[in-house]
Design a protein around this motif. Sequence first.
Motif, mmCIF file in Angstrom:
data_model
loop_
_atom_site.group_PDB
_atom_site.id
_atom_site.type_symbol
_atom_site.label_atom_id
_atom_site.label_comp_id
_atom_site.label_asym_id
_atom_site.label_seq_id
_atom_site.Cartn_x
_atom_site.Cartn_y
_atom_site.Cartn_z
ATOM 1 N N GLU A 650 1.000 -0.803 -0.420
ATOM 2 C CA GLU A 650 0.142 0.328 0.452
ATOM 3 C C GLU A 650 0.750 0.966 -0.105
ATOM 4 O OE1 GLU A 650 -2.099 -0.648 3.274
ATOM 5 O OE2 GLU A 650 -4.097 -1.807 1.760
ATOM 6 N N GLU A 653 -0.193 4.349 1.146
ATOM 7 C CA GLU A 653 -0.856 4.281 3.084
ATOM 8 C C GLU A 653 0.346 4.811 3.863
ATOM 9 O OE1 GLU A 653 -3.307 4.671 4.423
ATOM 10 O OE2 GLU A 653 -4.256 4.310 2.073
ATOM 11 N N ARG A 683 -6.519 7.887 -4.177
ATOM 12 C CA ARG A 683 -6.788 6.710 -2.761
ATOM 13 C C ARG A 683 -8.431 7.384 -3.407
ATOM 14 N NH1 ARG A 683 -5.984 9.404 2.310
ATOM 15 N NH2 ARG A 683 -6.667 7.901 3.152
#
Length: 842
Positions: A650, A653, A683
């Motif tokens: 990710e 993130e 996102r």
Amino acid sequence: MPQPLPSKESSLFRQVVKFYESKQYKKGLKSADQILKKHPNHGDTQAMKALILNSQGHGEEAFALGKLALKNDMKSHVCWHVYGLLWRSVKNYEEAVKAYKFALRIEPESQNILRDLALLQCQIRDFEGYIESRQKILNARPQLRQNWTGLAIAYHLAGNYKQAEHILVTYEETLKQAPSKTDLEHSEAVLYKNTIIAESGDTERALNHLQEIMKANLDKTAVLELKAKYLLQLDRKEEAAKTYRALLARNSEYRVYYNGLEKALDLDRSNDESIPKLQALYEEFASKNERNDAARRIPLDFLKGDAFKTAADQYLRRKLNKGVPSTFPNIKALYADAEKKAIIEDLVLGYASEKSLNGSAEGKAHEETSSQFEDSVLYFLAQHYTYVRSRNLEKAMEYIERLIEKNPKSVDYNQIKARIWKHYGDTQKAADTINHARELDLKDRYINTKCAKYQLRNNENEKALDTMSKFTRNETVGGPLGDLHDMQCMWYLLEDGEAYMRQNNIGLALKRFTAVADIFEVWQEDQFDFHSFSLRKGQIRAYIDMIRWQDHLRDHPFFTRAALSAIKLYMRLYDNPDLAKGSSVDLANLEPAERKKALKKIQKEQEKVKKAEADRKAAAAAKATAKGDDGEVKKEDTDPKGEKLLETKEPLEVAMRFLTPLLELSPRHIEGQDLGFQVHLRRGKPLLALKCLQAAKQLDPTHPSVHENAILLRHHLNNLKEPLPTPVAESLKESFTEPPSSASSTSALQTLNDDFIKTHASSGSVAHLQTAYDTRYRLDAATKSQNEDDLLKTLDLDAISLKEAADGLELLKGWKSDAKVLDKYREKAAAKWEVATVFAKE
């Protein structure tokens, strides 16, 4: 209650605690194991053993043992306290606080637990909890001044100035005799109380209190500074002027004092009537001290016309006659005013053309001084024509070559020559030239550092590290690079990371930027010890300043720079996951056979790197292991190439670790807002993206990114696969009106973008045109050929800079233009910037 132990084991347990506190971990483990042989389920011993294991770096084993200790003795405050310490060591402060509070329920009078809880509450800025803990500590030991001061600090940080002052006053009233005049702690405490009164807004009372304490206070400078500040705030300007004059008598070079004196005398630099008085004021201070620089330099900021010319002539001749190397850096801020820049240039060119350079306004200098003056003038002109506001690199090179011909072994002259090559864009010649300067004085750390920086700008990472190794402890774990990490040498880590970023070595680039972020975390952690240390030493005002500085720690330019680069790399990883495999190309767009071949090649390269790394580790293990001052073995980096950072599933993130503090603490950084928009849009957070867009628009509505991001946000909303939640959709409809929602098709957005291109084609703004072409490509990839042609035409514009041309090359790479297009762009750019290495064929 803790489980009881026989007397022999109780004695051993006390030894375990003692060994832990003195960092004799091996002895501590041995004693703990002796107890556990006979009492294998003794919770307190297991807890202490867990604490020792954690200190030795065995975190997982320590946590497992800590949990077992709690299971064996849930009612032991030692077990809960240790459990809290374990959580604190991994920076999970919320869990640590919970554990400390459990420990206090069992042992409410424990000063150690209370102290640890209070320090942690201050660390996480839980000031209400901090007040409560400090109150308990004070109730238990009211005879210690630091406990009273600690409670006052808690109230102060919570914004309760009245109560903070009351605590300090109450302690003073309990004193049976006045403290000694040499009592530094008392001196600091009363001055701290004064700052609390001032911060509460009662300046008059703060001044009266200051008058009472000023004779006995040990920090005379701070007292005078506060007095001048209060008098100015109370509009008692005559007294304030006297105080600022007293401060200038102590330090006549501090500009802040001069600024305060100007305000106290009602002298306004923007008012022409004040200029003669200001000039007389500074002449007065200059006449008192022949060596005073500030009183001679400051008038150049507000004088104009002939008065400025006369003062600048006197100042420049004085400095150049003495051969002061920092003359140009000292006055270059004046170049923001075009008139002053022209006057300075005319003056110094006049010095250079004088038939007899006598080096003084009076013309009485001897021959040696005349030669020094001539060299200083040429050195000034070389810097003048290198500076961005007055740049003429041909002239700069001419002047510096004349100087080098006279003194070829001058480090300063060769350094300026390297800087000229840097501005030409020839990073190779710049690196070679400054390396020559370094070799002229191998003991000069500054030129050694500059050389490494230039080598990194030329993407010579290994050579730069070798250069830095001349002044590092190379026997430490990790060699020179390990020592640079230990010294928190952030400029090097940043430059090293940016060099790897230019080489598409994403793993090592992320490794360096993450190291910079880790240093800021270390700084944040470092404040923990000062929560108690500053109280013990009585340095309260400095401690408060440190706490407030820590609250905006990550607005530092070094963090901002690392964050911007790291976010860009994580977005590239998100857009092209194949980069994590070590490929700089988009494997997804290759034919199956080509993709298989490329993956095989990457696998072979990775195996080769892993083998080399294994050999290196084996060689390092054969050497003596480096140890810290406490005898603890230092850990070796298990991910030296940044491969684990690349493997993140990710990336967006992870990027938030950098983006969140960037947006919170540097909200006026428009590039940060631009990257925030891009991350949030990826996102799927359109409201957060809009927030960044609106923030950027407030900072600079004409910035190219504002146009592009507005178009892309509307395009994103027009092409949603699933409808947004009703509240989000309504909020966007209300807040996002430009481009209007009626521009619901790609063609409508392309029309808006074409209008933007026409507007900026006439103004010749390269940055706006490049952004518009990129927007056109992102709206419709089929326009790539047109965008490439238009981008090539920007090289014909007179206004285009070297950096903008290099940005255009990066755009072509981002559009995945073929080699012919890239070569054509490079050839045309290289014809305009003949020596710039950035356009060399890869």
